[in-house]
Design an enzyme around this catalytic site. Structure first.
Site, PDB file in Angstrom:
ATOM      1  N   GLY A 211       7.181   4.645   8.132  1.00  0.00           N
ATOM      2  CA  GLY A 211       6.448   5.724   8.517  1.00  0.00           C
ATOM      3  C   GLY A 211       6.637   6.306   9.960  1.00  0.00           C
ATOM      4  O   GLY A 211       7.884   6.029  10.532  1.00  0.00           O
TER       5      GLY A 211
ATOM      6  N   THR B  93       6.984   6.890  13.993  1.00  0.00           N
ATOM      7  CA  THR B  93       7.002   6.074  15.132  1.00  0.00           C
ATOM      8  C   THR B  93       5.473   5.806  15.758  1.00  0.00           C
ATOM      9  O   THR B  93       5.188   4.919  16.246  1.00  0.00           O
ATOM     10  CB  THR B  93       7.904   6.854  16.248  1.00  0.00           C
ATOM     11  OG1 THR B  93       9.177   6.596  15.627  1.00  0.00           O
ATOM     12  CG2 THR B  93       8.175   6.119  17.544  1.00  0.00           C
ATOM     13  N   GLU B  94       4.868   6.971  15.843  1.00  0.00           N
ATOM     14  CA  GLU B  94       3.544   6.669  16.315  1.00  0.00           C
ATOM     15  C   GLU B  94       2.744   5.723  15.745  1.00  0.00           C
ATOM     16  O   GLU B  94       2.032   4.958  16.355  1.00  0.00           O
ATOM     17  CB  GLU B  94       2.824   8.169  16.324  1.00  0.00           C
ATOM     18  CG  GLU B  94       1.435   8.286  16.865  1.00  0.00           C
ATOM     19  CD  GLU B  94       0.816   9.462  16.316  1.00  0.00           C
ATOM     20  OE1 GLU B  94       1.324  10.445  15.650  1.00  0.00           O
ATOM     21  OE2 GLU B  94      -0.404   9.513  16.475  1.00  0.00           O
TER      22      GLU B  94
ATOM     23  N   GLU C 242      10.653  15.105  15.606  1.00  0.00           N
ATOM     24  CA  GLU C 242      10.912  14.890  14.251  1.00  0.00           C
ATOM     25  C   GLU C 242      10.076  15.942  13.221  1.00  0.00           C
ATOM     26  O   GLU C 242       8.975  15.801  13.593  1.00  0.00           O
ATOM     27  CB  GLU C 242      10.382  13.635  13.796  1.00  0.00           C
ATOM     28  CG  GLU C 242      10.947  13.441  12.238  1.00  0.00           C
ATOM     29  CD  GLU C 242      10.627  11.745  11.770  1.00  0.00           C
ATOM     30  OE1 GLU C 242       9.835  11.322  12.267  1.00  0.00           O
ATOM     31  OE2 GLU C 242      11.553  11.412  11.018  1.00  0.00           O
TER      32      GLU C 242
ATOM     33  N   CYS D 279      13.434  10.393   6.782  1.00  0.00           N
ATOM     34  CA  CYS D 279      13.483   9.736   8.182  1.00  0.00           C
ATOM     35  C   CYS D 279      14.871   9.969   8.907  1.00  0.00           C
ATOM     36  O   CYS D 279      14.953  10.047  10.052  1.00  0.00           O
ATOM     37  CB  CYS D 279      13.110   8.344   8.208  1.00  0.00           C
ATOM     38  SG  CYS D 279      13.689   7.324   7.046  1.00  0.00           S
TER      39      CYS D 279
ATOM     40  N   GLY E 108       3.991   3.132  13.811  1.00  0.00           N
ATOM     41  CA  GLY E 108       4.481   2.023  14.051  1.00  0.00           C
ATOM     42  C   GLY E 108       4.135   1.276  15.363  1.00  0.00           C
ATOM     43  O   GLY E 108       4.013   0.208  15.442  1.00  0.00           O
TER      44      GLY E 108
ATOM     45  N   LYS F 192       0.690  -1.075   0.064  1.00  0.00           N
ATOM     46  CA  LYS F 192      -0.040   0.130  -0.080  1.00  0.00           C
ATOM     47  C   LYS F 192       0.815   1.204   0.111  1.00  0.00           C
ATOM     48  O   LYS F 192       1.490   1.722   1.008  1.00  0.00           O
ATOM     49  CB  LYS F 192      -0.942   0.148   1.556  1.00  0.00           C
ATOM     50  CG  LYS F 192      -2.047   1.200   0.926  1.00  0.00           C
ATOM     51  CD  LYS F 192      -2.828   1.459   2.259  1.00  0.00           C
ATOM     52  CE  LYS F 192      -1.926   2.387   3.177  1.00  0.00           C
ATOM     53  NZ  LYS F 192      -1.785   3.911   2.693  1.00  0.00           N
TER      54      LYS F 192
ATOM     55  N   GLU G 264      10.404   0.620  10.247  1.00  0.00           N
ATOM     56  CA  GLU G 264      11.521   1.570  10.064  1.00  0.00           C
ATOM     57  C   GLU G 264      10.719   2.927  10.307  1.00  0.00           C
ATOM     58  O   GLU G 264       9.902   3.382   9.575  1.00  0.00           O
ATOM     59  CB  GLU G 264      11.878   1.492   8.630  1.00  0.00           C
ATOM     60  CG  GLU G 264      13.293   2.030   8.221  1.00  0.00           C
ATOM     61  CD  GLU G 264      13.151   3.446   7.904  1.00  0.00           C
ATOM     62  OE1 GLU G 264      13.265   4.466   8.780  1.00  0.00           O
ATOM     63  OE2 GLU G 264      13.174   3.724   6.630  1.00  0.00           O
TER      64      GLU G 264
END
Lengths: 291, 502
Positions: B259, B261-262, B413, B315, B264, B207, B281
């Site tokens: 994508g 961290t949240e 970030e 990233c 993930g 996706k 990642e």
């Protein structure tokens, strides 16, 4: 007149010392046969866990900073000390588990040999897991494994000693610091194992051992921000999910293996460098290469 | 004059003209001849089981050009039924794909690599049109690296049993892989995900990100062209709901996510009570450490490519600059000078250094951080005076000085062309500051002293350490983070691990 036994109370092993649990609680270690109580043991609390993690966190960079040769010698020393306590461990295992003395001797010997094996891996695993990468450009590029940090090991019930040693040695040889949560069912071997560490030049905090009730500690381990990875074996689905849910909060690495009681004696499976891999981070380094 | 390979490579990333100009240069933009050449249909469907298929959801959504705010075309929004169809196709195709003679599998992948190379110009133009990145980057970085990823991994197909010695003679594929990728390197991330999965005998449902679906769909056309067996790769466009349905599907055996961290962490929780494997990642706040004994001109180029590459939508962007105290003034002076010559504007112009911000939402996030930085007392240096196009989403490259480690702009970030400049006195302090973050994706270190560079590189908590360089990528080089930047590696030998049962 018969002599009264000296009943030993085993304590926790945190930061190179043997403190009682701050909670003041203790548990009985029942004998496998009869109503006899083998010993008393600390019922470690969340606070003890936190203290152990703190000690591990402080000790880890220095442990990783030692030469691999030095880590290897210290782990070999652990094997030497375990060899010296061979009979004590065999007896402790026999009385706790009810296994025959032949079986418990076999387990102790396998545990000693496992420590010898991983002592040897300390200065070799990086050569197995790392590599040089041929990138398409004028760069020198290589990948090296580095320790993940503080690892909590949740021991299986059986085999109590060999299970502990098999989960402890791989992350330890790679420069991680470890907090061991002993089997709740057979905690005596773990408690005695602290004495092996304490007499083997293992720096304070590199290995810590907590005895107690697993259910009390599990969620706390999973949620602890300064724990970087968790290693467990033969865990039921619900406990595994508890670990992973908490672990997701700070992206801990979680390794849960399934291994039958016999399989812990399988040298190929248990002494491969790939048992170390879940507890290292691959670091890739680039540098321009030119004159 | 410096003629090192490093500075040559840097100059392909960041245009080094106008070194002598002291004022911002107001050049006319050259026409961009690439603009007209590419055909884009009005509407795209889902790529399922080897065919473009109308979505059962009957929904489509628009993808826009962030440089003009104009709608480029519509793409399908995959609903639950569409995800189910895609996973079923991947599941049905998997055993045969895994049984295929490894070298035959490889040949399909070599074909994909070749077709990406042959259609490189078209892919680069679409990438820059859909995502806003400068054509020089999509042309010289994204597309060539995507091709290399397929080429590199093609060669692994028949060599997997040598990859992990002693871990089993015959490594097996995992099964159907659900892969979710971000909008910053759309085609490249698709290649990072699909290539290792296919090499290991898995099949995929990919996706792409909501705002950048077009190059993945063009990749689907390439898969058709090379006659990849139906179902081996399925590409479904959509938003977070499509992604959720993919992650939750029972037949998906492995999740690979790149994508925030949240998100993930959320995905990790979603699979916590399943047997699914997951690799993540995630985000970063990577330190770039400059010692006073570094070659300062090269370091400044490294700072520029570290943070302003792809508008800072990277990233591993070197977003925290740590400069040794004695060198702060000269570094800030040179940075200021260099920033003035960066050209912001039309992504399809070959001279553009900074393209469009990927979306309106991302632009407002960046603005929020600029505001937060100012409010906390840091000094914002907006020294680039480029006139911005009237339409589109733009942010001039900038940096903050007077930043404290506790400031939001030093901790979170931003994912934009915003650099936080801080100083340090000793190597110990540099390391302490560099590692004082929950992230651990990448780091840079600049010094001409060999022993120092190795010691710093060893002690940085980062999955990628660039020494005297920054933002270099290669299919043979594993990429991925420590700590909350995720786990698992992509690329290189170590990148295969997540796609194999040993």
């Amino acid at each position: 007149m018969t002599r009264l036994n000296v009943l030993k109370t085993y304590k926790l092993y945190i930061n190179g010392a043997f403190p009682r649990t701050e909670s003041g609680r203790s548990m009985k270690v029942p004998a496998a046969k009869g109503a006899e109580v083998l010993a008393h043991i600390c019922q470690g609390s969340r606070k003890d866990m936190r203290n152990a993690v703190e000690a591990a966190r402080a000790a880890q960079p220095k442990w990783a900073g030692r030469t691999a040769y030095n880590r290897a010698q210290i782990m070999y020393r652990m094997a030497e000390m375990l060899e010296g306590k061979r009979d004590e461990f065999a007896e402790a295992l026999k009385h706790s588990t009810g296994n025959t003395i032949a079986a418990t001797r076999k387990e102790v010997d396998a545990s000693i040999d496992r420590l010898v094996c991983f002592a040897g891996w300390a200065d070799k695993y990086a050569q197995m897991l790392g590599c040089n990468n041929a990138v398409a450009g004028p760069y020198y590029n290589f990948t090296v494994p580095e320790p993940t940090g503080v690892i909590v090991v949740v021991c299986p019930d059986e085999p109590a000693l060999l299970g502990l040693v098999s989960l402890l040695a791989p992350p330890m040889c790679a420069g991680n610091a470890v907090v061991v949560i002993a089997s709740e069912k057979y905690s005596l071997p773990a408690a005695v194992f602290g004495e092996v560490c304490a007499t083997s030049d293992v720096p304070a905090g590199v290995v810590n051992i907590i005895t107690g009730k697993r259910a009390e500690l599990l969620e706390h381990i999973a949620n602890h921000r300064n724990v970087h990875a968790i290693s467990a074996a033969n865990m039921n689905k619900r406990d595994r999910a508890t670990l992973r849910m908490g672990a997701a909060e700070n992206v801990k690495r979680v390794s849960v293996i399934k291994r039958s009681a016999d399989a812990w004696f399988d040298v190929d499976a248990c002494e491969s460098p790939w048992t170390i891999e879940p507890f290292v981070e691959m670091k890739t380094i680039w540098h321009p290469s030119a004159t | 004059m410096d003629t090192s390979a490093e500075s040559r490579t840097q100059s392909t990333l960041i245009n080094g003209e106008a070194e002598s100009a002291s004022e911002p240069v107001q050049w006319e933009y050259s026409p961009a001849p690439e603009r007209a050449a590419v055909e884009i249909a009005d509407r795209y469907d889902l790529f399922i089981n080897g065919k473009f298929t109308a979505p059962k959801s009957r929904k489509h959504f628009a993808t826009i050009n962030p440089a003009t705010e104009q709608v480029i075309c519509e793409v399908a929004e995959a609903g639950k039924a569409d995800v189910t169809a895609a996973v079923a196709a991947a599941k049905a195709a998997q055993p045969k794909w895994a049984r295929l003679k490894p070298q035959e599998r490889a040949k399909y992948m070599y074909r994909i690599a070749r077709r990406i190379q042959e259609r490189a110009r078209e892919l680069a133009i679409i990438e820059s049109t859909d995502g806003g990145k400068p054509i020089r980057e999509s042309r010289d970085v994204d597309v060539p690296l995507a091709a290399q990823h397929f080429f590199y991994h093609a060669g692994w197909c028949d060599k997997l049993r040598y990859a992990f010695p002693g871990a089993g003679r015959d490594p097996k594929p995992v099964g159907v892989c659900g892969q979710i990728i971000p909008w910053n390197f759309p085609l490249l991330m698709a290649a990072w995900k699909i290539a290792p999965a296919l090499a290991c005998g898995n099949t995929c449902v990919l996706k792409p990100a909501e705002t950048t679906p077009l190059t993945a769909l063009r990749l689907a056309e390439i898969l058709e062209e090379v006659e990849l067996p139906a179902g081996v790769v399925n590409i479904i466009t959509g938003g977070p709901e499509s992604g959720r349905a993919l992650v939750e599907h029972n037949d998906v055996k492995k999740i690979a996510f790149t994508g925030s961290t949240e998100v993930g962490k959320l995905l990790a929780k979603m699979v916590a009570d399943t047997d699914k494997r997951i690799t993540l990642e995630l985000g970063g706040k990577s330190p770039n450490i400059i010692f006073a004994d570094a070659s300062i001109d090269q370091a400044v180029e490294g700072i520029i490519s570290g943070i302003y590459f792809n508008q800072g939508h990277v990233c591993c962007a070197g977003s925290r600059l740590l400069v040794e105290e004695g060198a702060v003034d000269i570094v800030v002076d040179k940075l200021t000078h260099r920033l003035q010559s960066l050209r912001v504007g039309d992504p399809l112009d070959k001279n553009t250094d900074i393209g469009a911000i990927n979306s309106k939402a991302q632009l407002s996030t960046i603005h929020k951080y600029l505001e937060a930085g100012r409010n906390e007392g840091a000094a914002l240096h907006e020294v680039n005076g480029q006139p911005l196009p009237r339409k589109g989403y733009w942010c001039r490259p900038c940096f903050f000085t007077g930043v404290q480690p506790s400031h939001v702009v030093a901790r979170e970030e931003i994912f934009g062309p915003v650099l936080a400049v801080m100083s340090f006195r000793t190597p110990e302090e540099a390391l302490e500051r560099a590692n004082n973050t929950p992230y651990g994706l990448a780091a840079g270190v600049w010094t001409d002293k060999g022993s120092k560079i190795f010691e710093i590189a060893r002690r940085l908590d980062a999955g990628v350490v660039w020494c005297n360089t920054y933002n270099k990528f290669d299919a043979a080089s594993p990429f991925g983070g420590f700590k909350e930047s995720g786990f698992g590696r992509e690329g290189g030998l170590q990148g295969l691990r997540a796609y194999l049962e040993l």
